[in-house]
Design an enzyme around this catalytic site. Structure first.
Site, short mmCIF file in Angstrom:
data_model
loop_
_atom_site.label_atom_id
_atom_site.label_comp_id
_atom_site.label_asym_id
_atom_site.label_seq_id
_atom_site.Cartn_x
_atom_site.Cartn_y
_atom_site.Cartn_z
N GLY A 46 0.83 -1.20 0.00
CA GLY A 46 0.00 0.00 0.00
C GLY A 46 0.86 1.24 0.00
N GLN A 51 2.82 9.94 1.09
CA GLN A 51 4.11 9.22 1.17
C GLN A 51 5.01 9.48 -0.03
OE1 GLN A 51 2.12 5.29 2.13
NE2 GLN A 51 3.99 5.11 3.34
N CYS A 92 5.36 -0.22 7.16
CA CYS A 92 4.96 0.96 6.38
C CYS A 92 6.17 1.38 5.55
CB CYS A 92 4.55 2.07 7.33
SG CYS A 92 4.08 3.61 6.50
N LEU A 93 5.94 1.73 4.30
CA LEU A 93 7.07 2.11 3.44
C LEU A 93 7.78 3.38 3.93
CD1 LEU A 93 5.67 1.26 -0.11
CD2 LEU A 93 7.38 0.01 1.22
N HIS A 134 -4.95 1.17 7.20
CA HIS A 134 -3.62 1.79 7.30
C HIS A 134 -3.46 2.92 6.27
CE1 HIS A 134 0.94 1.32 7.83
NE2 HIS A 134 0.83 2.12 6.79
N GLU A 135 -3.86 2.65 5.03
CA GLU A 135 -3.66 3.65 3.97
C GLU A 135 -4.60 4.85 4.13
OE1 GLU A 135 -1.00 3.52 2.35
OE2 GLU A 135 -0.59 1.48 2.97
N HIS A 138 -3.32 7.28 6.58
CA HIS A 138 -2.29 8.17 6.03
C HIS A 138 -2.90 9.47 5.50
CE1 HIS A 138 1.67 6.32 6.05
NE2 HIS A 138 1.18 5.16 5.64
CO CO Z 1 2.07 3.34 5.66
#
Ligand code: CO
Length: 169
Positions: A46, A51, A92-93, A134-135, A138
């Site tokens: 994701g 991000q 998480c990236l 989660h996304e 963000h």
């Molecule tokens: Co994330």
């Protein structure tokens, strides 16, 4: 365009509330493509627009069911309801190498606009539901470490500080 740079924790853009997308322009379509490419290359399941440094209400998800691509592009998404909370390990990236258990709904009902402009409502569960939550978090400037107990959160912050010092972040 192609692959985009992923913003790591510490940058203020990750804490900003995004702006809704009013019109799905060619630029928005290109951004969705680039975000998917960036997510697959990372690799991750994701990626939200903040991000990649863009404060717009869009995220992409693909948990690769059965190892096959099945991308979701969520524009102006909203969680309508959720049930059955459970704990699952997340990453998480924007937090490379950091994994922590987070409590979220097993099943969620959500609505979003697809890249073709259609507003849809879906019910998702399990890992995919975790990715949705989660996304979408963000997009409200919320990060998975916000769910940790204060002592655990402190440990994570300390580890990140250590890595930043060593130019490893
Ligand atoms: Co994330």
């Amino acid at each position: 365009m192609g692959k985009l740079k992923i913003i790591k924790y510490g940058d203020n853009v990750l804490r900003q509330q995004v702006k809704d997308i009013d019109e799905i322009t060619p630029e928005i379509k290109q951004l969705a493509k680039d975000m998917l490419e960036t997510m697959y290359a990372a690799p991750g399941v994701g990626l939200a627009a903040p991000q990649v440094g863009i404060s717009l209400n869009m995220c992409v998800i693909d948990i690769l069911p059965d190892g096959k691509k099945n991308p979701f592009v969520l524009i102006n998404p909203k969680i309508i309801s959720g049930e059955n909370k459970e704990e699952m390990e997340e990453g998480c990236l924007s937090f490379p190498g950091i994994f922590e258990k987070v409590k979220r709904y097993h099943t969620v009902k959500a609505e979003y606009t697809e890249i073709n402009g259609r507003r849809v409502e879906v019910t998702v569960e399990g890992f995919l539901a975790k990715a949705f939550q989660h996304e979408i978090d963000h997009l409200h400037g919320k990060l998975f470490i916000d769910y940790l107990q204060p002592w655990k959160r402190k440990l994570v912050e300390k580890e990140i500080k250590r890595r930043k010092k060593g130019n490893n972040w």
